[in-house]
Design a protein around this motif. Sequence first.
Motif, PDB file in Angstrom:
ATOM      1  N   LEU A 220       0.850  -1.191   0.000  1.00  0.00           N
ATOM      2  CA  LEU A 220       0.000   0.000   0.000  1.00  0.00           C
ATOM      3  C   LEU A 220       0.880   1.233   0.000  1.00  0.00           C
ATOM      4  O   LEU A 220       1.898   1.279   0.696  1.00  0.00           O
ATOM      5  N   GLY A 221       0.480   2.249  -0.759  1.00  0.00           N
ATOM      6  CA  GLY A 221       1.246   3.483  -0.802  1.00  0.00           C
ATOM      7  C   GLY A 221       0.818   4.307  -1.990  1.00  0.00           C
ATOM      8  O   GLY A 221      -0.375   4.470  -2.246  1.00  0.00           O
ATOM      9  N   TYR A 222       1.809   4.822  -2.744  1.00  0.00           N
ATOM     10  CA  TYR A 222       1.493   5.627  -3.926  1.00  0.00           C
ATOM     11  C   TYR A 222       0.621   4.837  -4.900  1.00  0.00           C
ATOM     12  O   TYR A 222      -0.182   5.383  -5.630  1.00  0.00           O
ATOM     13  N   GLY A 223       0.767   3.521  -4.918  1.00  0.00           N
ATOM     14  CA  GLY A 223      -0.099   2.622  -5.667  1.00  0.00           C
ATOM     15  C   GLY A 223      -0.437   1.425  -4.805  1.00  0.00           C
ATOM     16  O   GLY A 223      -0.187   1.420  -3.598  1.00  0.00           O
ATOM     17  N   VAL A 224      -0.986   0.401  -5.429  1.00  0.00           N
ATOM     18  CA  VAL A 224      -1.285  -0.847  -4.718  1.00  0.00           C
ATOM     19  C   VAL A 224      -0.693  -1.984  -5.535  1.00  0.00           C
ATOM     20  O   VAL A 224      -1.030  -2.156  -6.713  1.00  0.00           O
ATOM     21  N   GLY A 225       0.209  -2.743  -4.942  1.00  0.00           N
ATOM     22  CA  GLY A 225       0.884  -3.821  -5.662  1.00  0.00           C
ATOM     23  C   GLY A 225       0.797  -5.131  -4.913  1.00  0.00           C
ATOM     24  O   GLY A 225       0.383  -5.184  -3.756  1.00  0.00           O
ATOM     25  N   ILE A 340       0.357  -7.276   4.662  1.00  0.00           N
ATOM     26  CA  ILE A 340       0.151  -5.930   4.124  1.00  0.00           C
ATOM     27  C   ILE A 340       1.263  -5.029   4.653  1.00  0.00           C
ATOM     28  O   ILE A 340       1.486  -4.939   5.856  1.00  0.00           O
ATOM     29  N   SER A 341       1.956  -4.354   3.726  1.00  0.00           N
ATOM     30  CA  SER A 341       3.027  -3.449   4.131  1.00  0.00           C
ATOM     31  C   SER A 341       3.081  -2.286   3.150  1.00  0.00           C
ATOM     32  O   SER A 341       2.146  -2.068   2.384  1.00  0.00           O
ATOM     33  N   GLY A 342       4.165  -1.536   3.184  1.00  0.00           N
ATOM     34  CA  GLY A 342       4.286  -0.342   2.358  1.00  0.00           C
ATOM     35  C   GLY A 342       3.983   0.901   3.173  1.00  0.00           C
ATOM     36  O   GLY A 342       3.390   0.839   4.255  1.00  0.00           O
ATOM     37  N   PRO A 343       4.356   2.076   2.659  1.00  0.00           N
ATOM     38  CA  PRO A 343       4.127   3.320   3.420  1.00  0.00           C
ATOM     39  C   PRO A 343       2.654   3.577   3.697  1.00  0.00           C
ATOM     40  O   PRO A 343       2.311   4.271   4.649  1.00  0.00           O
ATOM     41  N   GLY A 344       1.755   2.994   2.885  1.00  0.00           N
ATOM     42  CA  GLY A 344       0.321   3.223   3.086  1.00  0.00           C
ATOM     43  C   GLY A 344      -0.243   2.581   4.331  1.00  0.00           C
ATOM     44  O   GLY A 344      -1.401   2.876   4.701  1.00  0.00           O
ATOM     45  N   VAL A 345       0.520   1.727   5.023  1.00  0.00           N
ATOM     46  CA  VAL A 345      -0.003   1.133   6.261  1.00  0.00           C
ATOM     47  C   VAL A 345      -0.140   2.182   7.367  1.00  0.00           C
ATOM     48  O   VAL A 345      -0.709   1.896   8.414  1.00  0.00           O
ATOM     49  N   ARG A 346       0.355   3.392   7.104  1.00  0.00           N
ATOM     50  CA  ARG A 346       0.129   4.486   8.060  1.00  0.00           C
ATOM     51  C   ARG A 346      -1.369   4.688   8.305  1.00  0.00           C
ATOM     52  O   ARG A 346      -1.788   5.142   9.364  1.00  0.00           O
ATOM     53  N   VAL A 375      -0.277  -7.319   9.275  1.00  0.00           N
ATOM     54  CA  VAL A 375       0.408  -6.106   8.820  1.00  0.00           C
ATOM     55  C   VAL A 375       1.861  -6.151   9.269  1.00  0.00           C
ATOM     56  O   VAL A 375       2.164  -6.580  10.384  1.00  0.00           O
ATOM     57  N   TYR A 376       2.746  -5.715   8.381  1.00  0.00           N
ATOM     58  CA  TYR A 376       4.149  -5.530   8.750  1.00  0.00           C
ATOM     59  C   TYR A 376       4.445  -4.040   8.608  1.00  0.00           C
ATOM     60  O   TYR A 376       4.380  -3.475   7.516  1.00  0.00           O
ATOM     61  N   ASN A 377       4.747  -3.395   9.729  1.00  0.00           N
ATOM     62  CA  ASN A 377       4.924  -1.944   9.743  1.00  0.00           C
ATOM     63  C   ASN A 377       6.071  -1.506   8.841  1.00  0.00           C
ATOM     64  O   ASN A 377       7.074  -2.211   8.691  1.00  0.00           O
ATOM     65  N   TRP A 378       5.921  -0.327   8.275  1.00  0.00           N
ATOM     66  CA  TRP A 378       6.897   0.221   7.338  1.00  0.00           C
ATOM     67  C   TRP A 378       7.968   1.001   8.104  1.00  0.00           C
ATOM     68  O   TRP A 378       8.179   2.195   7.913  1.00  0.00           O
ATOM     69  N   ASP A 379       8.667   0.284   9.007  1.00  0.00           N
ATOM     70  CA  ASP A 379       9.719   0.924   9.793  1.00  0.00           C
ATOM     71  C   ASP A 379      11.056   0.916   9.069  1.00  0.00           C
ATOM     72  O   ASP A 379      11.989   1.618   9.457  1.00  0.00           O
ATOM     73  N   GLU A 380      11.184   0.072   8.036  1.00  0.00           N
ATOM     74  CA  GLU A 380      12.409   0.008   7.255  1.00  0.00           C
ATOM     75  C   GLU A 380      12.045  -0.102   5.787  1.00  0.00           C
ATOM     76  O   GLU A 380      10.909  -0.435   5.434  1.00  0.00           O
TER      77      GLU A 380
END
Length: 396
Positions: A220-225, A340-346, A375-380
């Motif tokens: 999740l983020g700028y797009g969805v992949g 589910i990960s990526g910057p969109g998990v915010r 969910v795997y947080n986008w910490d890295e």
Amino acid sequence: MKRITDTELIRSSNRRDIIQTLRRHGELARVEIGQYTHLSPATITSITSELIQQGLLLEQQSELNAETGRGRPKVKLQLNQQAVFYPAIKLSINEISLILADLSGKIIHQQTKSVLTVSLSQQQLIDVLCQSFTAFLDKYAIERNKLRGLGLAVQGVTEQQGKGILWSPAIKGQQLQLVEQLQQQLQLPVFISNDANCIAVALKNLPQYQKVNSLVAIQLGYGVGMGLWLDDKLYQGEAASNTEFGHTKFSLNGPQCRCGGRGCIEAYVGDYAIYRDASAIYNLPQADMLHPSEKQMLDLNHLAEQPHSPMQQIFTQAGTVLGLGLANVMALFNPQKIVISGPGVRAYPYMEAAMRSTLAENLLPYHQQQDVVEVYNWDEDLTGLGIIAIVQQHTD
């Protein structure tokens, strides 16, 4: 041309196993390497001796048993972190990120620069990538002879043969053959991958997912992949090397997606879609509508925390669309894990309830499993770690 024998292939595979084991577990004695790899002592001794001679491994004497003071000290082996470096470039909408990792795969330097990628021709893009890459190496005084290859992680659809990009929202035109030209200009092997596949590779390298044979990574983020592991292998299509979960349909007459179609999952769940819908209600700052900034997206989270906020409904809609998409993925593949990960998990806390209720309502009875989606947080930077791992797989 030299013919590669079965013996050489086996030895090459064993060599990769040993290096990867040291990456995952740190310094180890030879007997401990054997416990992880199940290779014979003779094989381990032969290959590690060769790696020491090449400067890739270092020997270190461990201390004697503190209680008895008896016995021989163990010889531990560790990776020589500065022996080899792995560079990578992440190409996204109007942004280039440069990455450098050491032999262990740890990212040691990273730099992001704004470039109007969507306005560049293929040759202009290649020139910008080469110039940025060269300046990045010069900044950190990295010797070229210590580089094994270059990874290129891109938004969009990459060719299964690894030659270039079939389509990307980050670039002008289609079917760009970047790899061959980059290899010629940089004099390095270049390995290209879709960014969601990179995340799938990075997740699979984590201890908790190494034994998961069927794993779906949702970005999740700028797009969805989506990246997909089936039977412990990363799925590669016949022509395109990645799956397109974000461009499967939720509605035939829905909002326009950046791919040109309408009603795609991404057109409801991607950052640009959420920001577009919020802009229709709130007086928001102007943004690159294809790539809103992290601050702008975090501001939407703050709006959702206000009582009776319309932003809550926008996130609920995104969660509903995501939940139906995941139900379809489970019906098709029945994976052990969906991560589910990526910057969109915010924004995941604002989507989760709708996502889970929609998922439960649309699953077949034998797919009702409570612990599949997590969910795997986008910490890295999982994209960066994944493309580095892909280069290592090809060059170790």
